[in-house]
Design a protein around this motif. Sequence first.
Motif, mmCIF file in Angstrom:
data_model
loop_
_atom_site.group_PDB
_atom_site.id
_atom_site.type_symbol
_atom_site.label_atom_id
_atom_site.label_comp_id
_atom_site.label_asym_id
_atom_site.label_seq_id
_atom_site.Cartn_x
_atom_site.Cartn_y
_atom_site.Cartn_z
ATOM 1 N N CYS A 3 0.830 -1.209 0.000
ATOM 2 C CA CYS A 3 0.000 0.000 0.000
ATOM 3 C C CYS A 3 0.865 1.259 0.000
ATOM 4 O O CYS A 3 0.552 2.227 -0.686
ATOM 5 C CB CYS A 3 -0.937 0.005 1.203
ATOM 6 S SG CYS A 3 -2.270 -1.190 1.079
ATOM 7 N N GLN A 4 1.945 1.244 0.768
ATOM 8 C CA GLN A 4 2.851 2.389 0.789
ATOM 9 C C GLN A 4 3.463 2.610 -0.589
ATOM 10 O O GLN A 4 3.546 3.738 -1.059
ATOM 11 C CB GLN A 4 3.967 2.178 1.816
ATOM 12 C CG GLN A 4 3.509 2.280 3.250
ATOM 13 C CD GLN A 4 4.632 1.965 4.223
ATOM 14 O OE1 GLN A 4 5.682 1.452 3.854
ATOM 15 N NE2 GLN A 4 4.386 2.261 5.497
ATOM 16 N N GLU A 9 -4.101 4.037 1.027
ATOM 17 C CA GLU A 9 -4.364 3.913 2.450
ATOM 18 C C GLU A 9 -4.605 2.448 2.791
ATOM 19 O O GLU A 9 -5.327 1.748 2.081
ATOM 20 C CB GLU A 9 -5.594 4.750 2.810
ATOM 21 C CG GLU A 9 -5.862 4.846 4.283
ATOM 22 C CD GLU A 9 -7.051 5.742 4.587
ATOM 23 O OE1 GLU A 9 -7.693 5.526 5.622
ATOM 24 O OE2 GLU A 9 -7.332 6.643 3.771
ATOM 25 N N HIS A 10 -4.007 1.980 3.860
ATOM 26 C CA HIS A 10 -4.151 0.591 4.278
ATOM 27 C C HIS A 10 -5.446 0.428 5.070
ATOM 28 O O HIS A 10 -5.752 1.231 5.938
ATOM 29 C CB HIS A 10 -2.957 0.177 5.134
ATOM 30 C CG HIS A 10 -2.996 -1.249 5.551
ATOM 31 N ND1 HIS A 10 -3.416 -1.639 6.789
ATOM 32 C CD2 HIS A 10 -2.683 -2.379 4.875
ATOM 33 C CE1 HIS A 10 -3.351 -2.956 6.874
ATOM 34 N NE2 HIS A 10 -2.905 -3.428 5.729
#
Length: 70
Positions: A3-4, A9-10
């Motif tokens: 996700c990063q 957004e996680h």
Amino acid sequence: MACQFLKLEHHLHSSYEKSLIERTIQYIKDRTENFDDYFPCRIKNCNLKHVKNWLNLFVDYHNKELKPVN
């Protein structure tokens, strides 16, 4: 980390949400496998364009099966 990397957004999903997601994925897999039994690909080493056309055919066929309730 994925996700990063994608700058997303996680999210953590509840057990209920995970169950719905898994059930939906299994439904799609079952339907496409059944469709492939009737309309199999007979082209050796088919390319992505052919796969996309096959999926479009599946979606059209599936949507015609879902008749609106009046």
